[in-house]
Design an enzyme around this catalytic site. Structure first.
Site, PDB file in Angstrom:
ATOM      1  N   ARG A 211      -1.526  17.292  12.203  1.00  0.00           N
ATOM      2  CA  ARG A 211      -0.568  16.468  11.445  1.00  0.00           C
ATOM      3  C   ARG A 211      -0.130  17.092  10.116  1.00  0.00           C
ATOM      4  O   ARG A 211      -0.671  18.083   9.668  1.00  0.00           O
ATOM      5  CB  ARG A 211      -1.172  15.089  11.177  1.00  0.00           C
TER       6      ARG A 211
ATOM      7  N   TRP B 132       0.805  -1.230   0.000  1.00  0.00           N
ATOM      8  CA  TRP B 132       0.000   0.000   0.000  1.00  0.00           C
ATOM      9  C   TRP B 132       0.839   1.282   0.000  1.00  0.00           C
ATOM     10  O   TRP B 132       1.826   1.382   0.724  1.00  0.00           O
ATOM     11  CB  TRP B 132      -0.872  -0.013   1.262  1.00  0.00           C
TER      12      TRP B 132
ATOM     13  N   ASP C 289      -0.049   9.201   0.552  1.00  0.00           N
ATOM     14  CA  ASP C 289       0.543  10.531   0.290  1.00  0.00           C
ATOM     15  C   ASP C 289       2.029  10.546  -0.079  1.00  0.00           C
ATOM     16  O   ASP C 289       2.830   9.829   0.535  1.00  0.00           O
ATOM     17  CB  ASP C 289       0.480  11.404   1.543  1.00  0.00           C
TER      18      ASP C 289
ATOM     19  N   GLU D  11      -5.917  18.497   5.852  1.00  0.00           N
ATOM     20  CA  GLU D  11      -4.722  17.654   5.864  1.00  0.00           C
ATOM     21  C   GLU D  11      -3.682  18.200   4.889  1.00  0.00           C
ATOM     22  O   GLU D  11      -4.012  18.942   3.963  1.00  0.00           O
ATOM     23  CB  GLU D  11      -5.080  16.219   5.424  1.00  0.00           C
TER      24      GLU D  11
END
Ligand code: FRU
Length: 486
Positions: free
Chosen positions: A150, A21, A24, A202
């Protein structure tokens, strides 16, 4: 028993991990002749899980060599998204005789019975990103009031000679300042009452861009990705603001009061820009994750899941009253071109005669179309599938329609037609550039003002390509098609 031929969904010229997988892009930085691409990676599975930073390097933004995992989870948690910088003057004290790389990332700690804890941490590398040492004083920045805190993006702000961090905080971003990347002080917050709040904020970025190529006039551009929320059919996507930045606070332009997306397709998320591009180059280079949290974890795939968009150059252009973010595929991609067809003033009937015998999987189309004509292409066509992309003159928009693109069954909201309004079209003709790969279509139109990035999952027999228009006599002013080799 007849064998089922499985389509190959690994892009010919898009980065994807060798296995498992990916989401980002992280830690994008250019250093000593190499572009680094770190990425959110679960090396033990095909969906999001124990997140690490995977790593790849390239000398030309096109051919990527995947290296061993760079950062792995530890007692402070998983390694979520973040950025990397070159500490040129050893502000951290991590380096002795030569500059090195510092990664600034989110440590995400799951805690039973409580919300996860998100804090910002550092790691540094003295060997061009091959091995990393986590800073012993981690985390370097906490914010107990915020559950979602984050994706730090750090840059050196020349005018005030300090490091600046932009980091997502709930549905806003916070800015912090530091002289050494270790001690941070709060500078400002941005986002309340402006922009899209369709989901959690984000992966922000903040950088200056010249206006219309000027050597003096510039604006600051802020990118903010918005998480998927079941209330919104678009899933996760990225918005941008333009404005000013003085080292402390970002002041948005009036135009930023309208929500502006960087891409009107579904599959360009969490994209950010490269740090430390040499001044002689001067470009602002961007790459996004070519998927959408809405369905990312169930897309058809074998052995690996996830790809990046092509790297893109960002710029600002005045179109009418507005200053717009423009995206163009990086010029390095032109090195992959193998000419297939080049026509001028050709009618659809003539184009289709020339295309009939071709079988193409990974290719580029550059076309110019007379204003007022609806025209486009049927891409990746097979016995039962095709993807349509082009201009709808009546609606004054570009579109990609993936309703019949192949396998759309894995998520109810995958199928669809995605469109973007044209702004500031030149007087005579409209340009379209299409980058097609084994499982994606990227459309750049009107000089990079209108962008649509969409995944597709066509059948194994889908090498067909044809032009379409209001009628068979409609004329394309120019048409250049290139196969893009691996
Ligand atoms: C964005 C994101 C980030 C987070 C990472 C986790 O896609 O949700 O906010 O750091 O992915 O993998």
């Amino acid at each position: 028993m007849s064998a089922i031929i499985k389509p190959n969904y690994r892009g010919a010229y898009h980065f994807s991990p060798q296995g498992n997988w990916m989401n980002d892009p992280n830690g994008l930085v250019y250093f000593e002749g190499e572009y680094h691409l770190f990425f959110q990676h679960h090396p033990g599975g095909m969906t999001m899980g124990q997140m690490h930073w995977g790593h790849a390097v390239s000398k030309d933004l096109i051919a990527w060599e995947e290296l061993p995992v760079a950062l792995a989870p530890d007692e402070l948690g998983m390694i979520f998204s973040g950025s990397a910088v070159v500490d040129l003057h050893n502000t951290t004290g991590f380096f002795e005789d030569k500059p090195g790389l510092v990664a600034i990332f989110t440590h995400h700690l799951d805690r039973p019975g409580q919300p996860a804890l998100e804090r910002q941490s550092l790691a540094y590398s003295r060997d061009n990103g091959r091995t990393w040492i986590k800073y012993a004083g981690n985390p370097v920045l906490e914010n107990e009031a915020a559950i979602d805190f984050r994706d730090p993006k750090v840059f050196w702000h020349k005018d005030t000679a300090q490091w600046v961090m932009i980091v997502a905080c709930g549905q806003t971003v916070n800015l912090y300042r530091s002289l050494d990347l270790i001690h941070w002080s709060f500078a400002s917050t941005f986002g309340a009452g402006i922009g899209s709040h369709d989901g959690v904020w984000e992966c922000p970025d903040l950088f200056p861009l010249a206006i219309d190529g000027s050597t003096e006039a510039k604006k600051w551009v802020m990118l903010v990705s918005i998480g998927a929320d079941p209330l919104h059919a678009e899933g996760s996507r990225t918005q941008y603001f333009t404005g000013g930045f003085d080292g402390v606070a970002f002041t948005p332009d009036e135009a930023s009061r309208t929500v502006r997306w960087i891409d009107y397709g579904r599959d360009n998320y969490a994209g950010v820009s490269w740090a430390n591009i040499p001044e002689a180059d001067g470009r602002r280079l961007f790459i996004g994750w070519m998927s959408n949290w809405m369905y990312a974890q169930c897309t058809p795939s074998e052995g690996f899941r996830g790809a990046m968009t092509v790297p893109r150059e960002l710029s600002l252009e005045t179109r009418g009253e507005e200053t717009l973010l423009i995206q163009q595929p990086v010029r390095e991609l032109q090195a992959l071109r193998v000419p297939v067809l080049s026509l001028r003033n050709a009618a659809v009937r003539e184009i289709n005669a020339a295309l009939a015998s071709l079988w193409l999987e990974a290719y580029e189309i550059n076309a110019t179309i007379v204003l007022g004509v609806s025209a486009g292409f049927l891409l990746r066509s097979g016995a039962e599938c095709w993807t349509e992309a082009g201009v709808d003159a009546a609606a004054d928009e570009l579109y990609v329609d993936r309703c019949s693109s192949g396998d759309t069954s894995f998520h109810a909201r995958f199928s669809g037609r995605h469109a973007v309004k044209l702004k500031g079209v030149p007087a005579k003709a409209l340009d379209l550039q299409l980058l097609v790969d084994r499982n994606s279509v990227e459309l750049f139109g009107n000089g990079g003002q209108a962008v649509i990035t969409d995944l597709i999952f066509p059948g194994h027999d889908s090498g067909g390509l044809s032009a379409c228009a209001d009628n068979e006599d409609a004329v394309f002013l120019s048409l250049d098609i290139y196969r893009l080799h691996e």
